[in-house]
Write a protein that holds these residues in place. Structure first.
Motif, PDB file in Angstrom:
ATOM      1  N   THR A  97       0.850  -1.171   0.000  1.00  0.00           N
ATOM      2  CA  THR A  97       0.000   0.000   0.000  1.00  0.00           C
ATOM      3  C   THR A  97       0.894   1.232   0.000  1.00  0.00           C
ATOM      4  O   THR A  97       1.805   1.334   0.813  1.00  0.00           O
ATOM      5  CB  THR A  97      -0.915   0.018   1.247  1.00  0.00           C
ATOM      6  OG1 THR A  97      -1.720  -1.170   1.224  1.00  0.00           O
ATOM      7  CG2 THR A  97      -1.813   1.234   1.250  1.00  0.00           C
ATOM      8  N   VAL A  98       0.615   2.134  -0.920  1.00  0.00           N
ATOM      9  CA  VAL A  98       1.366   3.382  -1.026  1.00  0.00           C
ATOM     10  C   VAL A  98       0.418   4.520  -0.694  1.00  0.00           C
ATOM     11  O   VAL A  98      -0.648   4.645  -1.306  1.00  0.00           O
ATOM     12  CB  VAL A  98       1.946   3.585  -2.445  1.00  0.00           C
ATOM     13  CG1 VAL A  98       2.724   4.886  -2.521  1.00  0.00           C
ATOM     14  CG2 VAL A  98       2.812   2.410  -2.848  1.00  0.00           C
ATOM     15  N   GLU A  99       0.798   5.333   0.277  1.00  0.00           N
ATOM     16  CA  GLU A  99       0.034   6.530   0.614  1.00  0.00           C
ATOM     17  C   GLU A  99       0.936   7.717   0.362  1.00  0.00           C
ATOM     18  O   GLU A  99       2.069   7.752   0.841  1.00  0.00           O
ATOM     19  CB  GLU A  99      -0.407   6.506   2.075  1.00  0.00           C
ATOM     20  CG  GLU A  99      -1.214   7.721   2.458  1.00  0.00           C
ATOM     21  CD  GLU A  99      -1.697   7.690   3.893  1.00  0.00           C
ATOM     22  OE1 GLU A  99      -2.014   8.765   4.413  1.00  0.00           O
ATOM     23  OE2 GLU A  99      -1.768   6.603   4.476  1.00  0.00           O
ATOM     24  N   THR A 100       0.425   8.676  -0.396  1.00  0.00           N
ATOM     25  CA  THR A 100       1.255   9.822  -0.736  1.00  0.00           C
ATOM     26  C   THR A 100       0.420  11.060  -0.986  1.00  0.00           C
ATOM     27  O   THR A 100      -0.778  10.980  -1.265  1.00  0.00           O
ATOM     28  CB  THR A 100       2.130   9.535  -1.981  1.00  0.00           C
ATOM     29  OG1 THR A 100       3.048  10.602  -2.156  1.00  0.00           O
ATOM     30  CG2 THR A 100       1.295   9.363  -3.220  1.00  0.00           C
ATOM     31  N   ARG A 101       1.080  12.187  -0.859  1.00  0.00           N
ATOM     32  CA  ARG A 101       0.545  13.460  -1.341  1.00  0.00           C
ATOM     33  C   ARG A 101       1.650  14.032  -2.202  1.00  0.00           C
ATOM     34  O   ARG A 101       2.743  14.334  -1.715  1.00  0.00           O
ATOM     35  CB  ARG A 101       0.205  14.416  -0.212  1.00  0.00           C
ATOM     36  CG  ARG A 101      -0.394  15.722  -0.757  1.00  0.00           C
ATOM     37  CD  ARG A 101      -0.933  16.614   0.349  1.00  0.00           C
ATOM     38  NE  ARG A 101      -1.573  17.769  -0.226  1.00  0.00           N
ATOM     39  CZ  ARG A 101      -0.938  18.886  -0.596  1.00  0.00           C
ATOM     40  NH1 ARG A 101       0.356  18.989  -0.450  1.00  0.00           N
ATOM     41  NH2 ARG A 101      -1.604  19.900  -1.114  1.00  0.00           N
ATOM     42  N   ALA A 102       1.368  14.118  -3.495  1.00  0.00           N
ATOM     43  CA  ALA A 102       2.387  14.551  -4.442  1.00  0.00           C
ATOM     44  C   ALA A 102       1.706  15.138  -5.673  1.00  0.00           C
ATOM     45  O   ALA A 102       0.506  14.995  -5.868  1.00  0.00           O
ATOM     46  CB  ALA A 102       3.266  13.367  -4.844  1.00  0.00           C
ATOM     47  N   ARG A 103       2.528  15.774  -6.498  1.00  0.00           N
ATOM     48  CA  ARG A 103       2.023  16.299  -7.764  1.00  0.00           C
ATOM     49  C   ARG A 103       2.146  15.178  -8.794  1.00  0.00           C
ATOM     50  O   ARG A 103       3.216  14.644  -9.025  1.00  0.00           O
ATOM     51  CB  ARG A 103       2.831  17.502  -8.206  1.00  0.00           C
ATOM     52  CG  ARG A 103       2.329  18.120  -9.511  1.00  0.00           C
ATOM     53  CD  ARG A 103       3.125  19.349  -9.909  1.00  0.00           C
ATOM     54  NE  ARG A 103       3.214  20.339  -8.866  1.00  0.00           N
ATOM     55  CZ  ARG A 103       2.276  21.246  -8.574  1.00  0.00           C
ATOM     56  NH1 ARG A 103       1.158  21.260  -9.272  1.00  0.00           N
ATOM     57  NH2 ARG A 103       2.454  22.114  -7.597  1.00  0.00           N
ATOM     58  N   PHE A 104       1.009  14.831  -9.401  1.00  0.00           N
ATOM     59  CA  PHE A 104       0.969  13.814 -10.437  1.00  0.00           C
ATOM     60  C   PHE A 104       0.737  14.486 -11.776  1.00  0.00           C
ATOM     61  O   PHE A 104      -0.156  15.319 -11.916  1.00  0.00           O
ATOM     62  CB  PHE A 104      -0.167  12.802 -10.186  1.00  0.00           C
ATOM     63  CG  PHE A 104       0.120  11.850  -9.076  1.00  0.00           C
ATOM     64  CD1 PHE A 104       0.682  10.618  -9.343  1.00  0.00           C
ATOM     65  CD2 PHE A 104      -0.164  12.186  -7.768  1.00  0.00           C
ATOM     66  CE1 PHE A 104       0.955   9.729  -8.322  1.00  0.00           C
ATOM     67  CE2 PHE A 104       0.110  11.302  -6.738  1.00  0.00           C
ATOM     68  CZ  PHE A 104       0.670  10.075  -7.018  1.00  0.00           C
ATOM     69  N   GLY A 105       1.549  14.125 -12.730  1.00  0.00           N
ATOM     70  CA  GLY A 105       1.372  14.593 -14.094  1.00  0.00           C
ATOM     71  C   GLY A 105       1.392  13.391 -15.011  1.00  0.00           C
ATOM     72  O   GLY A 105       1.868  12.318 -14.640  1.00  0.00           O
ATOM     73  N   TYR A 106       0.859  13.555 -16.224  1.00  0.00           N
ATOM     74  CA  TYR A 106       0.844  12.444 -17.156  1.00  0.00           C
ATOM     75  C   TYR A 106       0.661  12.976 -18.565  1.00  0.00           C
ATOM     76  O   TYR A 106       0.271  14.116 -18.779  1.00  0.00           O
ATOM     77  CB  TYR A 106      -0.255  11.431 -16.831  1.00  0.00           C
ATOM     78  CG  TYR A 106      -1.608  12.048 -16.575  1.00  0.00           C
ATOM     79  CD1 TYR A 106      -2.463  12.364 -17.623  1.00  0.00           C
ATOM     80  CD2 TYR A 106      -2.022  12.327 -15.281  1.00  0.00           C
ATOM     81  CE1 TYR A 106      -3.688  12.939 -17.388  1.00  0.00           C
ATOM     82  CE2 TYR A 106      -3.252  12.899 -15.044  1.00  0.00           C
ATOM     83  CZ  TYR A 106      -4.089  13.206 -16.103  1.00  0.00           C
ATOM     84  OH  TYR A 106      -5.295  13.780 -15.876  1.00  0.00           O
TER      85      TYR A 106
END
Length: 187
Positions: A97-106
């Motif tokens: 399980t990965v928990e994160t707060r980050a900027r996602f771009g694609y």
């Protein structure tokens, strides 16, 4: 160490069923059992053999902060290796399980927005990504390479929902990580 490496270390520490020795003498004695000689312990810590002997006998109880940190790291990295190994094997079989707060771009098809934005996500990645992450770490991969593995897992599981939507999305990137935690549960 990068964010991913730190997250793996934190998750490893959560595996401890017992806490490592608290006293300096206890920690040095533990390292002596692991490394066998004062010379080996001294080389590991970057101190003299005599310093190791003083710590071991209790003649010196308060090493400098940088040496104390090296002692702590050396003990924690060797503490309960079987427990860690069992938990990693379990994670490689069941996922992480990965928990994160980050900027996602694609990269997305023309006509849709692909602007990166902050998201707070908690996603269970399949076992294949866990195994790839552990393999990458064991072979000395960079933090960016491990980040790319996690980003690919987010693309498959979160953005594309296992192939059920948003198939035009490619090249998911994780940037500006605010925090990132990994958990591979109980083994």
């Amino acid at each position: 160490m990068g964010e991913i490496e730190d997250a793996i270390e934190r998750a490893d520490r959560e595996a401890f069923t017992r806490e490592p020795p608290k006293t300096l003498q206890g920690r040095i004695n533990f390292l002596m059992k692991q490394l066998k000689t004062t010379r080996a312990v001294a080389a590991e810590l970057g101190v003299t053999q005599r310093s190791v002997e003083r710590y071991r006998k209790g003649e010196r109880k308060h090493p400098p902060k940088d040496i104390a940190a090296k002692i702590d790291d050396a003990v924690r990295s060797r503490w309960q290796p079987q427990v860690r190994k069992r938990r990693r094997k379990h994670a490689a079989a069941t996922g992480i399980t990965v928990e994160t707060r980050a900027r996602f771009g694609y990269t997305a098809p023309i006509g849709t927005t692909d602007d990166g934005r902050f998201r707070r996500l908690t996603v269970r990645l399949p076992a294949t990504y866990a195994q790839r992450l552990f393999d990458a770490r064991d072979t000395g991969a960079s933090d960016q390479q491990m980040r790319d593995i996690i980003a690919e897992g987010f693309k498959d599981v979160y953005f594309q929902d296992g192939g059920g939507r948003a198939m035009g999305i490619s090249d998911v990137a994780i940037n500006d990580i605010d925090y990132l935690d990994l958990d591979w549960g109980n083994a």
